[in-house]
Motif scaffolding. Structure first.
Motif, PDB file in Angstrom:
ATOM      1  N   MET A  12      10.893  -0.312   0.663  1.00 60.17           N
ATOM      2  CA  MET A  12       9.881  -0.938   0.720  1.00 60.17           C
ATOM      3  C   MET A  12       9.967  -1.402  -0.635  1.00 60.17           C
ATOM      4  SD  MET A  12       8.539  -1.160   3.846  1.00 60.17           S
ATOM      5  CE  MET A  12       8.473   0.534   5.080  1.00 60.17           C
ATOM      6  N   ALA A  13       9.547  -0.812  -1.730  1.00 63.70           N
ATOM      7  CA  ALA A  13       9.555  -1.385  -3.246  1.00 63.70           C
ATOM      8  C   ALA A  13      10.661  -2.235  -3.562  1.00 63.70           C
ATOM      9  CB  ALA A  13       9.951  -0.126  -3.559  1.00 63.70           C
ATOM     10  N   TRP A  14      12.681  -1.822  -2.364  1.00 60.64           N
ATOM     11  CA  TRP A  14      13.136  -2.893  -3.379  1.00 60.64           C
ATOM     12  C   TRP A  14      12.637  -4.801  -1.900  1.00 60.64           C
ATOM     13  CZ3 TRP A  14      16.907   1.127  -1.224  1.00 60.64           C
ATOM     14  CH2 TRP A  14      17.368   2.051  -2.465  1.00 60.64           C
ATOM     15  N   ALA A  15      12.349  -4.772  -1.521  1.00 62.09           N
ATOM     16  CA  ALA A  15      11.818  -5.920  -0.807  1.00 62.09           C
ATOM     17  C   ALA A  15      10.937  -6.053  -1.557  1.00 62.09           C
ATOM     18  CB  ALA A  15      11.310  -5.970   0.484  1.00 62.09           C
ATOM     19  N   LEU A  16       9.474  -5.263  -1.989  1.00 52.80           N
ATOM     20  CA  LEU A  16       9.192  -6.198  -2.600  1.00 52.80           C
ATOM     21  C   LEU A  16       9.243  -7.034  -4.270  1.00 52.80           C
ATOM     22  CD1 LEU A  16       5.917  -3.807  -1.977  1.00 52.80           C
ATOM     23  CD2 LEU A  16       5.508  -6.227  -1.626  1.00 52.80           C
ATOM     24  N   ALA A  17      10.049  -6.462  -4.914  1.00 48.87           N
ATOM     25  CA  ALA A  17      11.053  -6.413  -5.550  1.00 48.87           C
ATOM     26  C   ALA A  17      11.834  -8.279  -5.687  1.00 48.87           C
ATOM     27  CB  ALA A  17      11.550  -5.901  -6.457  1.00 48.87           C
ATOM     28  N   HIS A  18      12.635  -7.853  -4.445  1.00 52.04           N
ATOM     29  CA  HIS A  18      13.168  -9.348  -3.706  1.00 52.04           C
ATOM     30  C   HIS A  18      12.503 -10.528  -3.949  1.00 52.04           C
ATOM     31  CE1 HIS A  18      16.567 -11.362  -1.948  1.00 52.04           C
ATOM     32  NE2 HIS A  18      15.777 -11.897  -1.413  1.00 52.04           N
ATOM     33  N   ARG A  19      11.087  -9.785  -3.349  1.00 54.23           N
ATOM     34  CA  ARG A  19      10.155 -11.230  -2.536  1.00 54.23           C
ATOM     35  C   ARG A  19      10.055 -11.706  -4.138  1.00 54.23           C
ATOM     36  NH1 ARG A  19       3.554 -10.217  -0.881  1.00 54.23           N
ATOM     37  NH2 ARG A  19       2.904 -12.613   0.234  1.00 54.23           N
TER      38      ARG A  19
ATOM     39  N   ALA B 224       0.955  -1.282   0.311  1.00 52.84           N
ATOM     40  CA  ALA B 224      -0.304   0.020  -0.521  1.00 52.84           C
ATOM     41  C   ALA B 224       0.637   1.031   0.065  1.00 52.84           C
ATOM     42  CB  ALA B 224      -0.536  -0.062   1.172  1.00 52.84           C
ATOM     43  N   ILE B 225       2.213   0.983   0.529  1.00 54.13           N
ATOM     44  CA  ILE B 225       2.884   2.517   0.807  1.00 54.13           C
ATOM     45  C   ILE B 225       2.486   2.281  -0.840  1.00 54.13           C
ATOM     46  CG2 ILE B 225       5.345   3.351   1.975  1.00 54.13           C
ATOM     47  CD1 ILE B 225       4.286   1.802   4.787  1.00 54.13           C
ATOM     48  N   VAL B 226       3.765   1.730  -1.187  1.00 53.45           N
ATOM     49  CA  VAL B 226       4.835   2.132  -2.455  1.00 53.45           C
ATOM     50  C   VAL B 226       4.017   2.214  -3.285  1.00 53.45           C
ATOM     51  CG1 VAL B 226       5.983   0.640  -3.938  1.00 53.45           C
ATOM     52  CG2 VAL B 226       6.903  -0.167  -1.787  1.00 53.45           C
ATOM     53  N   ALA B 227       2.996   1.192  -3.821  1.00 55.75           N
ATOM     54  CA  ALA B 227       1.068   1.855  -4.416  1.00 55.75           C
ATOM     55  C   ALA B 227       1.258   2.965  -4.342  1.00 55.75           C
ATOM     56  CB  ALA B 227       0.362   0.780  -4.677  1.00 55.75           C
TER      57      ALA B 227
ATOM     58  N   LEU C 147       7.526 -10.789 -13.534  1.00 55.16           N
ATOM     59  CA  LEU C 147       7.326  -9.465 -14.481  1.00 55.16           C
ATOM     60  C   LEU C 147       6.578  -8.580 -13.045  1.00 55.16           C
ATOM     61  CD1 LEU C 147       4.745 -10.900 -17.065  1.00 55.16           C
ATOM     62  CD2 LEU C 147       7.031  -9.571 -17.441  1.00 55.16           C
ATOM     63  N   ARG C 148       6.768  -9.086 -12.437  1.00 54.60           N
ATOM     64  CA  ARG C 148       5.888  -8.382 -10.516  1.00 54.60           C
ATOM     65  C   ARG C 148       6.996  -7.625 -10.169  1.00 54.60           C
ATOM     66  NH1 ARG C 148       1.892 -10.741  -6.182  1.00 54.60           N
ATOM     67  NH2 ARG C 148       0.491 -10.943  -8.651  1.00 54.60           N
ATOM     68  N   ALA C 149       8.380  -8.792 -10.943  1.00 56.68           N
ATOM     69  CA  ALA C 149       9.290  -7.608  -9.754  1.00 56.68           C
ATOM     70  C   ALA C 149      10.196  -6.571 -10.450  1.00 56.68           C
ATOM     71  CB  ALA C 149      11.103  -9.092  -9.787  1.00 56.68           C
ATOM     72  N   ALA C 150       9.641  -7.058 -11.950  1.00 51.27           N
ATOM     73  CA  ALA C 150       9.611  -5.829 -12.738  1.00 51.27           C
ATOM     74  C   ALA C 150       9.268  -4.615 -12.540  1.00 51.27           C
ATOM     75  CB  ALA C 150      10.079  -6.131 -13.934  1.00 51.27           C
ATOM     76  N   ALA C 151       8.229  -4.996 -11.912  1.00 54.03           N
ATOM     77  CA  ALA C 151       6.494  -4.098 -11.649  1.00 54.03           C
ATOM     78  C   ALA C 151       7.370  -3.339 -10.767  1.00 54.03           C
ATOM     79  CB  ALA C 151       5.141  -4.840 -11.752  1.00 54.03           C
ATOM     80  N   TRP C 152       7.171  -3.678  -9.652  1.00 48.51           N
ATOM     81  CA  TRP C 152       8.272  -3.292  -8.536  1.00 48.51           C
ATOM     82  C   TRP C 152       9.562  -2.226  -8.233  1.00 48.51           C
ATOM     83  CZ3 TRP C 152       3.689  -2.102  -5.151  1.00 48.51           C
ATOM     84  CH2 TRP C 152       2.923  -3.565  -4.877  1.00 48.51           C
ATOM     85  N   LEU C 153      10.450  -2.906  -9.290  1.00 51.47           N
ATOM     86  CA  LEU C 153      11.898  -2.334  -9.779  1.00 51.47           C
ATOM     87  C   LEU C 153      11.388  -1.111 -10.156  1.00 51.47           C
ATOM     88  CD1 LEU C 153      14.275  -4.897 -10.440  1.00 51.47           C
ATOM     89  CD2 LEU C 153      13.924  -3.654  -8.558  1.00 51.47           C
ATOM     90  N   ALA C 154      10.438  -0.646 -11.424  1.00 49.18           N
ATOM     91  CA  ALA C 154       9.956   0.632 -12.002  1.00 49.18           C
ATOM     92  C   ALA C 154       9.377   1.149 -11.038  1.00 49.18           C
ATOM     93  CB  ALA C 154       8.726   0.322 -13.221  1.00 49.18           C
ATOM     94  N   ALA C 155       8.796   0.890  -9.892  1.00 57.28           N
ATOM     95  CA  ALA C 155       7.581   1.334  -8.518  1.00 57.28           C
ATOM     96  C   ALA C 155       9.003   2.215  -8.383  1.00 57.28           C
ATOM     97  CB  ALA C 155       6.957   0.680  -8.126  1.00 57.28           C
ATOM     98  N   GLY C 156      10.069   1.112  -7.356  1.00 60.98           N
ATOM     99  CA  GLY C 156      11.313   2.248  -7.251  1.00 60.98           C
ATOM    100  C   GLY C 156      12.049   3.184  -8.413  1.00 60.98           C
ATOM    101  N   GLY C 157      11.668   2.763  -9.628  1.00 58.15           N
ATOM    102  CA  GLY C 157      12.421   4.363 -10.340  1.00 58.15           C
ATOM    103  C   GLY C 157      11.400   5.352 -10.165  1.00 58.15           C
ATOM    104  N   ALA C 158      10.308   4.815 -10.526  1.00 60.97           N
ATOM    105  CA  ALA C 158       9.249   5.825 -10.241  1.00 60.97           C
ATOM    106  C   ALA C 158       9.224   7.174  -8.788  1.00 60.97           C
ATOM    107  CB  ALA C 158       7.624   5.820 -10.418  1.00 60.97           C
ATOM    108  N   LEU C 159       9.921   6.048  -7.512  1.00 62.05           N
ATOM    109  CA  LEU C 159      10.397   6.932  -6.317  1.00 62.05           C
ATOM    110  C   LEU C 159      11.176   7.967  -6.577  1.00 62.05           C
ATOM    111  CD1 LEU C 159       7.485   4.717  -5.030  1.00 62.05           C
ATOM    112  CD2 LEU C 159       8.727   4.382  -3.067  1.00 62.05           C
ATOM    113  N   MET C 160      12.174   7.183  -7.032  1.00 55.83           N
ATOM    114  CA  MET C 160      13.521   8.278  -7.698  1.00 55.83           C
ATOM    115  C   MET C 160      12.826   9.345  -8.710  1.00 55.83           C
ATOM    116  SD  MET C 160      16.112   6.611  -6.212  1.00 55.83           S
ATOM    117  CE  MET C 160      17.346   7.215  -6.145  1.00 55.83           C
TER     118      MET C 160
END
Length: 617
Positions: free
Chosen positions: A186-193, A124-127, A201-214
């Motif tokens: 949190m985004a990195w942890a979700l991608a790792h999981r 919820a935080i990352v999204a 694909l889900r890992a790539a999505a969470w990494l992209a979310a981390g990129g959006a935060l950056m």
């Protein structure tokens, strides 16, 4: 999952999203409905119904009690500070808001425990942060669309910024940046999981979310956010058990330094902090922080134990403005430093209880990492640890505001406490590791302090404050000529005129107060006094020669002040930090080599013959 559990999880997600998106504050533009209070009430009612289930009640464990106890410690410190407050009603209002925020923390903690789904909090935080970051990016490309207040453009200025400074739903880009770095791990942890589960694909999505935060962090144009993001990367790799990947950090930092709005702003900050003349030509945000922190330090020195009371800083600023060296032509409302704020408003007691609360929560997360290093939740625990440390580092530049966002992460940390008791062997190892690093830090600090001591030289400083007054008869222009304060560029210009290599002196302009300070440092008092008098004479001559006769003259405001000082290079703190870091690395290397040698000797030591053992028995 039962329908009741799904409803409880849905309420938990709603509360997290609403708080991270700052809906209650943004909505004040459109409605007076108490959204935050309604959110907390909904959480309390949902929790009451959820606890009717015995299985849900069983999920509340000792970490619920320990988390409540840690909160109570911090709250007790604030109550003690409030009893001696200089403004009881103001402190009572501040305390009430703190109690509500801490109650929100407990509700999030227990909802997370009864649902037994801590990962949905991170999701919820990352999204939420990802959506808000993308809104700011769209706002940049669409010419400043603010999306009903969820992509606000900050009014804060800054030198060398490359874009408008975006503050997300908070308006202030600095606080928005602190929240973004809270969500990065949190985004990195979700991608790792997701990667461990084989969901590429889900890992790539969470990494992209981390990129959006950056990207969102970059659009804040906040130097504190940039530094905190670098700290987040370092702590994440260490906490997640992959310190070898820190090797990518130096080249990444070098690349980031050439990006407009990052490297140039950081270099400008270093220049502002270490230049000799910084009283009028530096970034106003730096000056404001210096002035506010000097006020907080002065308040702490006057009442060091209990402070002046929670929430009293802004009202006491007028009493301390003239007592600090840095002054700005703006109202100061906060210390821009969490720890300075705690010291000023609640003294050592407030800072100590804050450290106990945060340190206790970190201990819970570290225990989970140590007890279950191979579990799926290891990455989430590492992310929570990283988030708390990063938020604490970012708070060196920011005061305590929007605490509830941190409260969500603190609640998540307590919910991640290990289910089983921590084995004594693990506890002993944690104590040993903590003691080792504490010793390394002490050795490094001692080395840094020793280098600072060795780099200073005893001297004497003679100083005097002066102002400019017009020369000649008092006519109709006299009031304009004498008013040197409202024209902020006037006094700094004259300071540049008065400065001369023939009589070197440090001259600092204070255009707000309308005075300039001459300072001369020499080996003894006689030389310092003579040098000051010579500099003053040369300054008067240069004003007369360059500006013109019968225009202005330098008039002393105070007597000559002579004091013993210690002088050192302005880069001494940087050199001392280098010595401290180098000493810490050497100490760590020495401990590793000693440990390996000891284990090698233990393995090679001959065992006692069985006959000797039996006879000894």
């Amino acid at each position: 999952m039962t329908a009741s559990n799904r409803w409880t999880a849905g309420v938990l997600v709603f509360m997290v999203v609403a708080e991270v998106a700052n809906v209650s504050e943004v909505a004040t533009t459109y409605t007076s409905a108490p959204i935050f209070k309604g959110s907390v009430l909904l959480g309390l009612v949902t929790l009451a119904f959820a606890l009717r289930d015995p299985a849900a009640r069983a999920r509340l464990n000792r970490w619920t009690v320990i988390g409540t106890g840690l909160i109570a410690v911090y709250l007790a410190g604030q109550v003690i500070a409030m009893t001696g407050s200089v403004d009881q009603s103001l402190s009572a209002d501040t305390m009430w808001r703190s109690v509500v925020d801490l109650a929100f923390l407990l509700v999030i903690l227990m909802l997370t425990q009864v649902t037994d789904r801590p990962w949905i909090v991170a999701e919820a935080i990352v999204a939420t942060l990802t959506v808000l970051s993308l809104l700011t990016l769209v706002s940049v490309m669409s010419g400043g669309q603010q999306f009903f207040g969820f992509a606000q453009i900050s009014t804060a200025e800054g030198e060398l910024i490359t874009t408008q400074r975006y503050g997300g739903p908070y308006g202030d880009s600095n606080f928005w940046g602190r929240l973004l770095v809270l969500g990065l791990p949190m985004a990195w942890a979700l991608a790792h999981r997701s990667r461990r589960a084989g969901r590429t694909l889900r890992a790539a999505a969470w990494l992209a979310a981390g990129g959006a935060l950056m990207i969102g962090a970059y659009l804040t144009q906040s130097r504190g956010t940039m530094l905190a993001a670098a700290v987040a990367v370092v702590v994440w790799f260490i906490a997640s058990g992959r310190p070898a990947r820190l090797a990518i950090l130096p080249p990444a930092l070098l690349i980031s330094l050439v990006v407009p709005g990052i490297g140039d702003r950081l270099f400008a900050l270093v220049d502002d902090l270490f230049r000799d003349q910084k009283s009028y030509s530096v970034d106003p945000s730096v000056l404001g922080r210096e002035a506010s922190q000097e006020v907080a330090w002065a308040m702490f020195q006057q009442r060091p134990t209990f402070g002046f009371g929670p929430g009293t800083f802004a009202d006491l600023v007028p009493y301390y403005t003239d007592r600090v060296s840095t002054v700005v032509n703006e109202g100061l409302v906060a210390p821009h430093n969490l720890y300075a704020q705690l010291l000023a408003e609640s003294g050592w007691i407030g800072l100590l209880t804050w450290i106990v609360m945060l340190g206790g929560v970190l201990a819970i997360v570290v225990s989970r990492i140590a007890v279950e290093p191979k579990s799926t939740d290891h990455a989430l625990a590492a992310a929570v640890l990283t988030a708390i440390v990063t938020w604490s580092v970012a708070s060196i530049f920011l005061h305590l505001a929007y605490f509830r966002s941190l409260a969500i992460v603190l609640a998540l940390a307590c919910a991640l406490g290990p289910a089983a008791r921590v084995p004594s062997a693990v506890t002993a190892r944690l104590v040993r590791v903590t003691a080792t690093w504490a010793m390394i830090l002490v050795v490094g600090a001692a080395a840094g302090a020793a280098s600072l001591t060795l780099m200073k030289t005893a001297a004497v400083q003679a100083s005097q404050r002066v102002t400019l007054i017009p020369v000649g008869p008092r006519d109709g222009w006299a009031s304009y000529a004498m008013n040197v304060r409202t024209r902020e560029g006037f006094l700094p210009t004259f300071v540049e005129v008065m400065r001369s290599s023939e009589a070197p002196a440090t001259i600092t302009a204070d255009p707000i107060r309308g005075i300039a300070t001459f300072s001369v440092v020499a080996p003894d008092a006689a030389q310092a006094t003579r040098g000051l008098a010579n500099s003053m004479a040369v300054a008067r001559t240069r004003v007369n020669d360059i500006i013109g006769p019968l225009q202005y003259t330098v008039q002393s405001v105070t007597a000559v002040d002579v004091e013993n000082v210690s002088i050192r290079s302005k880069y001494a703190p940087v050199i001392a930090a280098g010595w401290a870091m180098g000493t810490m690395l050497l100490a760590r290397l020495a401990l590793v080599l000693w440990s390996r040698t000891r284990k090698k000797h233990e393995k090679s030591a001959p065992e006692a013959p069985s006959e000797l053992v039996e006879s000894a028995t």
